[in-house]
Design an enzyme around this catalytic site. Structure first.
Site, mmCIF file in Angstrom:
data_model
loop_
_atom_site.group_PDB
_atom_site.id
_atom_site.type_symbol
_atom_site.label_atom_id
_atom_site.label_comp_id
_atom_site.label_asym_id
_atom_site.label_seq_id
_atom_site.Cartn_x
_atom_site.Cartn_y
_atom_site.Cartn_z
ATOM 1 N N GLY A 19 0.785 -1.229 0.000
ATOM 2 C CA GLY A 19 0.000 0.000 0.000
ATOM 3 C C GLY A 19 0.815 1.277 0.000
ATOM 4 N N ARG A 100 -5.543 -8.199 -9.743
ATOM 5 C CA ARG A 100 -6.577 -8.889 -10.516
ATOM 6 C C ARG A 100 -6.961 -8.076 -11.741
ATOM 7 N NH1 ARG A 100 -8.810 -13.153 -7.424
ATOM 8 N NH2 ARG A 100 -7.629 -13.056 -5.489
ATOM 9 N N LEU A 102 -9.654 -6.621 -14.168
ATOM 10 C CA LEU A 102 -11.069 -6.267 -14.000
ATOM 11 C C LEU A 102 -11.846 -6.597 -15.273
ATOM 12 C CD1 LEU A 102 -10.752 -2.839 -12.180
ATOM 13 C CD2 LEU A 102 -10.916 -5.140 -11.189
ATOM 14 N N HIS A 118 1.484 1.399 -13.139
ATOM 15 C CA HIS A 118 2.241 0.206 -13.542
ATOM 16 C C HIS A 118 3.736 0.538 -13.535
ATOM 17 C CE1 HIS A 118 3.083 -3.565 -15.535
ATOM 18 N NE2 HIS A 118 3.905 -2.902 -16.318
ATOM 19 N N ASP A 150 -8.656 -0.885 -18.845
ATOM 20 C CA ASP A 150 -9.636 -1.578 -19.675
ATOM 21 C C ASP A 150 -9.518 -3.069 -19.343
ATOM 22 O OD1 ASP A 150 -7.373 -2.469 -20.983
ATOM 23 O OD2 ASP A 150 -7.621 -1.164 -22.723
ATOM 24 N N VAL A 153 -4.414 -6.369 -20.088
ATOM 25 C CA VAL A 153 -3.399 -6.277 -19.037
ATOM 26 C C VAL A 153 -2.510 -5.059 -19.340
ATOM 27 C CG1 VAL A 153 -1.437 -7.424 -17.944
ATOM 28 C CG2 VAL A 153 -3.445 -8.748 -18.604
ATOM 29 N N ALA A 182 9.535 6.987 -7.806
ATOM 30 C CA ALA A 182 8.945 7.766 -8.912
ATOM 31 C C ALA A 182 7.420 7.612 -8.913
ATOM 32 C CB ALA A 182 9.534 7.308 -10.238
ATOM 33 N N GLU A 183 6.944 6.418 -8.606
ATOM 34 C CA GLU A 183 5.481 6.197 -8.560
ATOM 35 C C GLU A 183 4.827 7.132 -7.545
ATOM 36 O OE1 GLU A 183 5.021 1.466 -9.676
ATOM 37 O OE2 GLU A 183 5.062 2.039 -7.593
HETATM 38 C C1 GRF Z 1 3.682 -0.927 -7.558
HETATM 39 O O1 GRF Z 1 5.000 -1.055 -8.017
HETATM 40 C C2 GRF Z 1 2.711 -0.745 -8.698
HETATM 41 O O2 GRF Z 1 3.262 -0.118 -9.798
HETATM 42 C C3 GRF Z 1 2.396 -2.185 -9.047
HETATM 43 O O3 GRF Z 1 2.358 -2.865 -7.807
HETATM 44 C C4 GRF Z 1 3.193 -2.203 -6.872
HETATM 45 C C5 GRF Z 1 2.350 -1.911 -5.662
HETATM 46 O O4 GRF Z 1 3.105 -1.411 -4.593
HETATM 47 N N1 GRF Z 1 1.161 -2.247 -9.809
HETATM 48 P P1 GRF Z 1 2.381 -0.768 -3.308
HETATM 49 O O5 GRF Z 1 1.442 -1.823 -2.736
HETATM 50 O O6 GRF Z 1 1.652 0.450 -3.762
HETATM 51 O O7 GRF Z 1 3.510 -0.466 -2.379
#
Ligand code: GRF
Length: 207
Positions: A19, A100, A102, A118, A150, A153, A182-183
């Site tokens: 999370g 999962r 969707l 992603h 969508d 994948v 970066a995310e």
């Molecule tokens: C992230 O790297 C995200 O890009 C991918 O799953 C990971 C989730 O990490 N889809 P977290 O649970 O938000 O720490």
């Protein structure tokens, strides 16, 4: 005369893991002038760290039993989840490490209103462990992508990306850690901009 500002849109965050992206979305909503309000945290795993954020931040959080499949919902469960989200007056959904794919029940209930992050520069390296795919391919850079969801994948329209270098000394783990930083910078801003655009569309629709 004071200008009437719209209340923030109600966001549900769905995740299966620790999370950290959900935390970034929640913390950003407390700091910036925000068009979204994290209103609900949902996981398909009872032990997911994302659910513990609910208590920490005072946000409703619940485990939602997905049924017997590993990579999708049982259709009837996905229908129930869509109805639950509508009852909770959720306006849009952010996936944050949700493992999962969707299908129609949720996609039809929230058309163009579900987004995902992603860990690669899509369309490169869709699917699982994208950071490991990048290392194995000998790539010199990767990154992260926020995109619409969508029923493919990691195939929906791209909303934002951030580049991350790959060093020769990187392992899959060190690269994933750099991508995650970066995310956490990218996702809140893109979600906020998405919410602002959605709010405008909803306001126009009401007029
Ligand atoms: C992230 O790297 C995200 O890009 C991918 O799953 C990971 C989730 O990490 N889809 P977290 O649970 O938000 O720490």
């Amino acid at each position: 005369m004071t200008q009437q500002t719209s209340p923030p849109l109600r966001l549900a965050i769905l995740g299966s893991g620790k999370g950290s992206n959900a935390r970034a979305l929640i913390e950003a909503a407390q700091q910036i002038e925000c068009h979204y309000e994290p209103a609900l945290l949902i996981s398909d795993r009872e032990d997911a760290g994302i659910l513990r954020l609910g208590e920490e931040f005072g946000i409703a959080a619940c485990f939602f039993d997905p049924g017997p499949f590993k990579t999708k919902f049982l259709q009837e469960r996905e229908e129930r989840l869509a109805a639950f989200l509508h009852t909770a007056k959720i306006d849009f959904i952010a996936l944050a490490g949700f493992m999962r794919v969707l299908h129609a029940p949720l996609l039809a209930a929230y058309p163009q209103r579900i987004i995902n992050i992603h860990p690669s520069l899509l369309p490169h390296f869709p699917g699982l462990a994208a950071w490991k795919q990048a290392i194995d391919a000998g790539a010199s850079e990767s990154g992260c992508t926020v995109h619409l969801v969508d029923d493919g994948v990691d195939t929906g329209g791209i909303l934002g990306q951030r580049r991350v270098p790959i060093f020769q000394t990187d392992s899959a783990e060190t690269l994933h850690a750099r991508i995650q930083e970066a995310e956490h910078e990218l996702y809140p801003g893109v979600v906020n901009a998405f919410a602002a655009t959605l709010l405008q569309k909803m306001t126009l629709h009401q007029q």
